[in-house]
Design a protein around this motif. Structure first.
Motif, PDB file in Angstrom:
ATOM      1  N   LEU A  63      20.218  38.534  58.625  1.00 26.08           N
ATOM      2  CA  LEU A  63      19.304  39.896  58.573  1.00 26.08           C
ATOM      3  C   LEU A  63      20.323  40.722  57.755  1.00 26.08           C
ATOM      4  CD1 LEU A  63      17.002  41.990  58.338  1.00 26.08           C
ATOM      5  CD2 LEU A  63      17.788  42.985  60.602  1.00 26.08           C
ATOM      6  N   GLY A  64      20.068  40.707  56.426  1.00 20.31           N
ATOM      7  CA  GLY A  64      21.135  41.694  55.630  1.00 20.31           C
ATOM      8  C   GLY A  64      22.626  40.691  55.325  1.00 20.31           C
ATOM      9  N   GLY A  65      22.516  39.180  55.239  1.00 16.57           N
ATOM     10  CA  GLY A  65      23.508  38.329  55.955  1.00 16.57           C
ATOM     11  C   GLY A  65      23.936  38.051  56.721  1.00 16.57           C
ATOM     12  N   TYR A  66      24.259  38.941  57.853  1.00 17.43           N
ATOM     13  CA  TYR A  66      24.316  38.540  58.863  1.00 17.43           C
ATOM     14  C   TYR A  66      24.198  37.506  59.859  1.00 17.43           C
ATOM     15  CZ  TYR A  66      26.762  43.031  58.430  1.00 17.43           C
ATOM     16  OH  TYR A  66      27.327  43.881  58.143  1.00 17.43           O
ATOM     17  N   VAL A  67      24.647  36.392  60.001  1.00 12.74           N
ATOM     18  CA  VAL A  67      24.141  35.508  61.361  1.00 12.74           C
ATOM     19  C   VAL A  67      24.275  36.403  62.465  1.00 12.74           C
ATOM     20  CG1 VAL A  67      24.211  32.946  60.213  1.00 12.74           C
ATOM     21  CG2 VAL A  67      26.469  34.921  61.383  1.00 12.74           C
ATOM     22  N   LEU A  68      23.373  35.639  63.689  1.00 14.94           N
ATOM     23  CA  LEU A  68      23.379  36.559  64.789  1.00 14.94           C
ATOM     24  C   LEU A  68      22.494  37.748  64.611  1.00 14.94           C
ATOM     25  CD1 LEU A  68      27.042  36.152  66.282  1.00 14.94           C
ATOM     26  CD2 LEU A  68      25.212  35.182  66.635  1.00 14.94           C
TER      27      LEU A  68
ATOM     28  N   ARG B 213      31.301  46.528  55.152  1.00 19.31           N
ATOM     29  CA  ARG B 213      31.922  45.553  54.615  1.00 19.31           C
ATOM     30  C   ARG B 213      30.761  45.071  53.019  1.00 19.31           C
ATOM     31  NH1 ARG B 213      36.132  43.781  58.169  1.00 19.31           N
ATOM     32  NH2 ARG B 213      35.882  44.321  59.695  1.00 19.31           N
ATOM     33  N   SER B 214      31.424  44.237  52.262  1.00 19.99           N
ATOM     34  CA  SER B 214      31.387  43.506  51.518  1.00 19.99           C
ATOM     35  C   SER B 214      29.888  42.446  52.070  1.00 19.99           C
ATOM     36  CB  SER B 214      31.987  43.215  49.953  1.00 19.99           C
ATOM     37  OG  SER B 214      33.151  42.319  50.431  1.00 19.99           O
ATOM     38  N   ASP B 215      29.360  42.487  50.553  1.00 23.11           N
ATOM     39  CA  ASP B 215      28.055  41.218  50.457  1.00 23.11           C
ATOM     40  C   ASP B 215      29.345  39.936  50.604  1.00 23.11           C
ATOM     41  OD1 ASP B 215      25.984  42.462  50.212  1.00 23.11           O
ATOM     42  OD2 ASP B 215      26.201  42.430  48.782  1.00 23.11           O
ATOM     43  N   TYR B 216      30.723  39.550  50.164  1.00 20.49           N
ATOM     44  CA  TYR B 216      30.683  38.431  49.954  1.00 20.49           C
ATOM     45  C   TYR B 216      31.656  38.458  51.610  1.00 20.49           C
ATOM     46  CZ  TYR B 216      34.990  35.442  49.613  1.00 20.49           C
ATOM     47  OH  TYR B 216      35.878  34.531  49.424  1.00 20.49           O
ATOM     48  N   GLU B 217      32.144  39.516  52.181  1.00 19.36           N
ATOM     49  CA  GLU B 217      32.820  39.317  53.852  1.00 19.36           C
ATOM     50  C   GLU B 217      31.858  39.698  54.608  1.00 19.36           C
ATOM     51  OE1 GLU B 217      36.021  42.661  54.122  1.00 19.36           O
ATOM     52  OE2 GLU B 217      34.397  44.079  53.498  1.00 19.36           O
ATOM     53  N   ILE B 218      30.529  39.642  54.112  1.00 23.54           N
ATOM     54  CA  ILE B 218      29.786  39.691  54.582  1.00 23.54           C
ATOM     55  C   ILE B 218      29.108  37.886  55.184  1.00 23.54           C
ATOM     56  CG2 ILE B 218      27.396  39.668  55.713  1.00 23.54           C
ATOM     57  CD1 ILE B 218      27.843  42.812  54.853  1.00 23.54           C
TER      58      ILE B 218
ATOM     59  N   SER C 275      29.579  35.394  57.970  1.00 21.54           N
ATOM     60  CA  SER C 275      28.430  34.493  58.759  1.00 21.54           C
ATOM     61  C   SER C 275      28.797  33.285  59.075  1.00 21.54           C
ATOM     62  CB  SER C 275      27.059  34.821  57.700  1.00 21.54           C
ATOM     63  OG  SER C 275      27.306  36.182  58.399  1.00 21.54           O
ATOM     64  N   ARG C 276      29.530  32.175  57.800  1.00 21.23           N
ATOM     65  CA  ARG C 276      30.042  30.842  57.475  1.00 21.23           C
ATOM     66  C   ARG C 276      30.742  30.849  58.197  1.00 21.23           C
ATOM     67  NH1 ARG C 276      30.577  30.961  52.173  1.00 21.23           N
ATOM     68  NH2 ARG C 276      28.840  31.638  51.875  1.00 21.23           N
ATOM     69  N   PHE C 277      31.876  31.719  58.579  1.00 24.92           N
ATOM     70  CA  PHE C 277      32.912  31.147  60.154  1.00 24.92           C
ATOM     71  C   PHE C 277      31.791  31.370  61.254  1.00 24.92           C
ATOM     72  CE2 PHE C 277      35.712  32.895  62.990  1.00 24.92           C
ATOM     73  CZ  PHE C 277      37.136  31.560  62.738  1.00 24.92           C
ATOM     74  N   ARG C 278      31.146  32.393  61.280  1.00 24.09           N
ATOM     75  CA  ARG C 278      30.734  32.054  62.879  1.00 24.09           C
ATOM     76  C   ARG C 278      29.160  30.711  62.895  1.00 24.09           C
ATOM     77  NH1 ARG C 278      33.845  34.126  65.166  1.00 24.09           N
ATOM     78  NH2 ARG C 278      33.117  32.288  66.310  1.00 24.09           N
ATOM     79  N   GLU C 279      28.959  30.229  61.494  1.00 21.74           N
ATOM     80  CA  GLU C 279      28.100  29.357  61.600  1.00 21.74           C
ATOM     81  C   GLU C 279      28.632  28.211  62.157  1.00 21.74           C
ATOM     82  OE1 GLU C 279      23.339  28.551  59.494  1.00 21.74           O
ATOM     83  OE2 GLU C 279      25.687  29.481  58.437  1.00 21.74           O
TER      84      GLU C 279
END
Length: 147
Positions: free
Chosen positions: A17-22, A87-92, A96-100
């Protein structure tokens, strides 16, 4: 907007949601806790805290907003306005990729996941490596799926 987590699991941690996993999973657990239908799921668990810490959102403030019956898009708008860390879209996307892709980083966590997977009949499963893999597996078998 309440959800009954005694009848079905929350959304996968991979859903964004909004680029955020979790975030969708966190919202499901929050809404279920408000409704008293969270079952075995816990809002503000260590995984939820990773999102809250990244954004600088207070879990009680988020819960108070969710209690107003706001939908996902309204909750996301509130999060964008209320986040301590903008947070910028890039940071998000990177977070998110790191968390995934995060894997258990200590022996105790790896042993816990292995034991839980085996206990659920999935001892032959070699595809469960990340935290998200485990959560998806656990949600599936907890509601009657075969390991």
């Amino acid at each position: 907007m309440s959800i009954d987590l005694t009848q079905r699991p929350p959304r996968s941690p991979r859903v964004r949601l909004g680029g955020y996993v979790l975030l969708p999973r966190l919202l499901d657990k929050c809404r279920a806790e408000i409704a008293g239908k969270n079952g075995e799921y816990h809002y503000n668990c260590p995984l939820d805290q990773r999102f809250l810490s990244f954004t600088g959102i207070d879990h009680e403030a988020l819960k108070a907003e969710a209690a107003k019956g706001l939908g996902d898009s309204e909750m996301f708008s509130w999060i964008e306005k209320s986040a301590l860390y903008k947070r910028s879209d890039y940071e998000i996307a990177q977070w998110s990729r790191f968390r995934e892709e995060a894997v258990p980083s200590d022996n105790e966590s790896r042993e816990y996941i292995s034991a839980q997977v085996s206990k659920s009949g999935g001892e032959a499963r070699e595809d469960i490596g990340t935290w998200f893999d485990y959560l998806d597996f656990d949600d599936y078998v907890s509601f009657g799926g075969k390991a």
